[in-house]
Every structure is written in C-alpha cells, then in structure tokens.
Design an enzyme around this catalytic site. Structure first.
Site, PDB file in Angstrom:
ATOM      1  N   LYS A 214      92.543  34.333   7.436  1.00 54.49           N
ATOM      2  CA  LYS A 214      92.574  35.786   7.592  1.00 54.49           C
ATOM      3  C   LYS A 214      91.811  36.095   8.873  1.00 54.49           C
ATOM      4  CE  LYS A 214      90.993  40.174   5.834  1.00 54.49           C
ATOM      5  NZ  LYS A 214      89.952  40.837   5.022  1.00 54.49           N
TER       6      LYS A 214
ATOM      7  N   GLY B  75      85.407  49.233   3.113  1.00 55.66           N
ATOM      8  CA  GLY B  75      84.325  49.710   2.263  1.00 55.66           C
ATOM      9  C   GLY B  75      84.244  51.207   2.052  1.00 55.66           C
TER      10      GLY B  75
ATOM     11  N   ALA C 148      91.789  46.613   2.944  1.00 50.48           N
ATOM     12  CA  ALA C 148      90.605  47.433   3.232  1.00 50.48           C
ATOM     13  C   ALA C 148      90.826  48.910   2.924  1.00 50.48           C
ATOM     14  CB  ALA C 148      90.160  47.296   4.690  1.00 50.48           C
ATOM     15  N   GLY C 149      89.740  49.544   2.466  1.00 54.43           N
ATOM     16  CA  GLY C 149      89.721  50.979   2.226  1.00 54.43           C
ATOM     17  C   GLY C 149      90.186  51.417   0.858  1.00 54.43           C
TER      18      GLY C 149
ATOM     19  N   ASN D 198      87.970  44.345  -2.140  1.00 56.76           N
ATOM     20  CA  ASN D 198      86.719  43.690  -2.528  1.00 56.76           C
ATOM     21  C   ASN D 198      85.727  44.698  -3.103  1.00 56.76           C
ATOM     22  OD1 ASN D 198      84.484  41.316  -0.829  1.00 56.76           O
ATOM     23  ND2 ASN D 198      84.393  42.152  -2.850  1.00 56.76           N
ATOM     24  N   THR D 199      85.279  45.627  -2.251  1.00 58.97           N
ATOM     25  CA  THR D 199      84.189  46.518  -2.623  1.00 58.97           C
ATOM     26  C   THR D 199      84.475  47.319  -3.886  1.00 58.97           C
ATOM     27  OG1 THR D 199      83.660  46.723  -0.275  1.00 58.97           O
ATOM     28  CG2 THR D 199      82.643  48.311  -1.756  1.00 58.97           C
TER      29      THR D 199
END
Length: 265
Positions: free
Chosen positions: A93, A154, A181-182, A203-204
């Site tokens: 990645k 995040g 992301a986001g 992830n977050t």
C-alpha cells in the site's frame, strides 16, 4: 485484486487498538482477509513489533504492508523493499504524504514511486485523492488497483466528494477501487459500496470505538448490505414525486351520498 480473490470486502488497519487481543478479535469479527501493517511503526517497536507481527501472522489474513509516514518517493520505495524482504510479499500500500495537517497524498511523489515500484515487480495499492487525472497516471504507471480517500485520514467525515467518487467509478468500471481513509460510520461504508466500489479500508473508526469488536461486526454487515443493494440495482433519484400507487383507476367517493340504511331527506 491483482488476480486474487479476497473473502471479504472490508480491509482493516492494525493501529490504535487498546490491546493486541482486541485487535485480533476485531479482525475476526470483521471477517477481514486483508489487513494493513505499517512497517515503520513496527520497526520502532523493536521486540514488541516482532511479537505483534507474530500475532498478525497467526490470523487467517493476508498482510498488506504500507509506507505510512513516508514523505518522499525515495523513502517509500526503500520502505517497500524492506517490507518485501521482511514480510515476503510483493503487495504494498503506497503512501507518500505531502501535508502533516491533512495527511493528503503527495500526488507527484506518489506517481513517481508507483512507476518505480511497478518496474521492480511490486503490486501497488496507491493511497490517493479522488483526482481523476492522477488516477489515469497511476493506471498508466501499472497500478491495477486504486485507493481513493473518502476524506482525510482519521477524520471520520465519510465521503466528502461523492460526485467525484462516482465519476471515478464510472471512468474505471472494471478496475478494483477501494475507498481508503475518512470512513467514520457503517453508513459511510455502505454508501461507498452502493456506489459500486469494490471494498473499503478503514482503521480508526473501529480501533477507537468504545467496543471495537462490535463496531467491526457492524461495518462488516454494512458493507455486505451496501454491496447487495448495488447488485440489486438502486432506483435513480428524482426531483419529482412519483406515487407508488397509480392515480388511474382510483375510486372517488361521493361524500354526500347517503350512508347505508339511510335515505336523503
């Protein structure tokens, strides 16, 4: 992706969890078959990092190392080579970050690194914005998967530019596209899947949830339902109301008509 079929459309990151056991349980609850690992972070952990990698290897998942934290193409290429040697995979990645506040990709460095890594035999998963011109350059460089962000890493804001994401999907109908992301809520992930995206990486939103394991399961369900809705065929939005019951043939009643058993005076 790159000729391999993943068992799940939910890819998970491995950072920020309260404990390795919670991370492991969340990955299992999400039914993820691909997880990302930051080589730089694990190197910084030293011996702890080695134990972490042993835990990840014990899970039924494929590792997707990333070049998180790299600021130049040269840094990213070096990190990718180290990941291939350490983890025995040519999947990478690719992240080349331009700005510390937004964590927006350096699109020039990203294309430069992608070209070189593809020449070296890597299977590159580039983290990018939703910019169509950059997508074209990455495909020309040899990338067979694209990973546009939903919004900055995040932030949990979801799909900030849905129009551009739909355009990207329409422009590359046969290329695997992963929202990366986001994503902050299962509804965001479902919306991405309803657009026809092939997978979501997050992830977050899971790792920082009050209950990461339950949140991972919620995301898994949302992605399955979003994909099912896309395959079933969503109706097109309309600016005009359309009655679900047709007006033609609808009986109209005479309110002045006498009720049964009564006669008009």
């Amino acid at each position: 992706m790159y000729g391999e079929e993943a068992a799940s459309r939910l890819l998970l990151g491995t950072a920020l969890y309260p404990s390795p056991q919670v991370m492991s349980d969340a990955i299992r609850a999400a039914k993820s078959s691909i997880v990302t690992v930051s080589l730089r972070r694990e190197q910084a952990r030293g011996r702890t990092g080695a134990r972490f990698l042993d835990l990840i290897r014990a899970l039924p998942v494929r590792l997707l190392p990333n070049t998180a934290g790299c600021r130049t193409a040269k840094e990213a290429i070096t990190t990718a080579e180290m990941a291939r040697e350490l983890l025995d995979t040519d999947w990478i990645k690719l992240e080349v970050i331009a700005n510390d506040d937004t964590l927006q990709p350096d699109l020039f460095g990203l294309v430069e690194a992608a070209e070189e890594l593809n020449k070296r035999g890597f299977k590159v998963f580039p983290y990018m914005t939703e910019d169509l011109s950059v997508a074209e350059r990455l495909v020309a460089a040899g990338c067979k998967v694209l990973m546009p962000w939903g919004s900055p890493i995040g932030t949990g804001r979801g799909l900030s530019n849905p129009h551009a994401l739909r355009t990207l999907r329409a422009y590359f109908p046969d290329l695997p596209l992963v929202i990366d992301a986001g994503i902050g809520a299962p509804s965001h992930a479902a919306a991405a899947m309803e657009m026809g995206y092939d997978a979501v990486l997050l992830n977050t939103a899971v790792a920082r949830a009050h209950d990461p394991v339950r949140m991972a399961a919620a995301f898994a369900a949302a992605i399955e339902s979003g994909r099912a809705a896309y395959e079933a065929g969503l109706i097109e939005p309309s600016d005009r109301a359309k009655p679900s019951t047709p007006v033609a043939g609808t009986p109209f009643f005479d309110l002045d008509a006498p009720k049964p058993g009564r006669s008009r005076q």
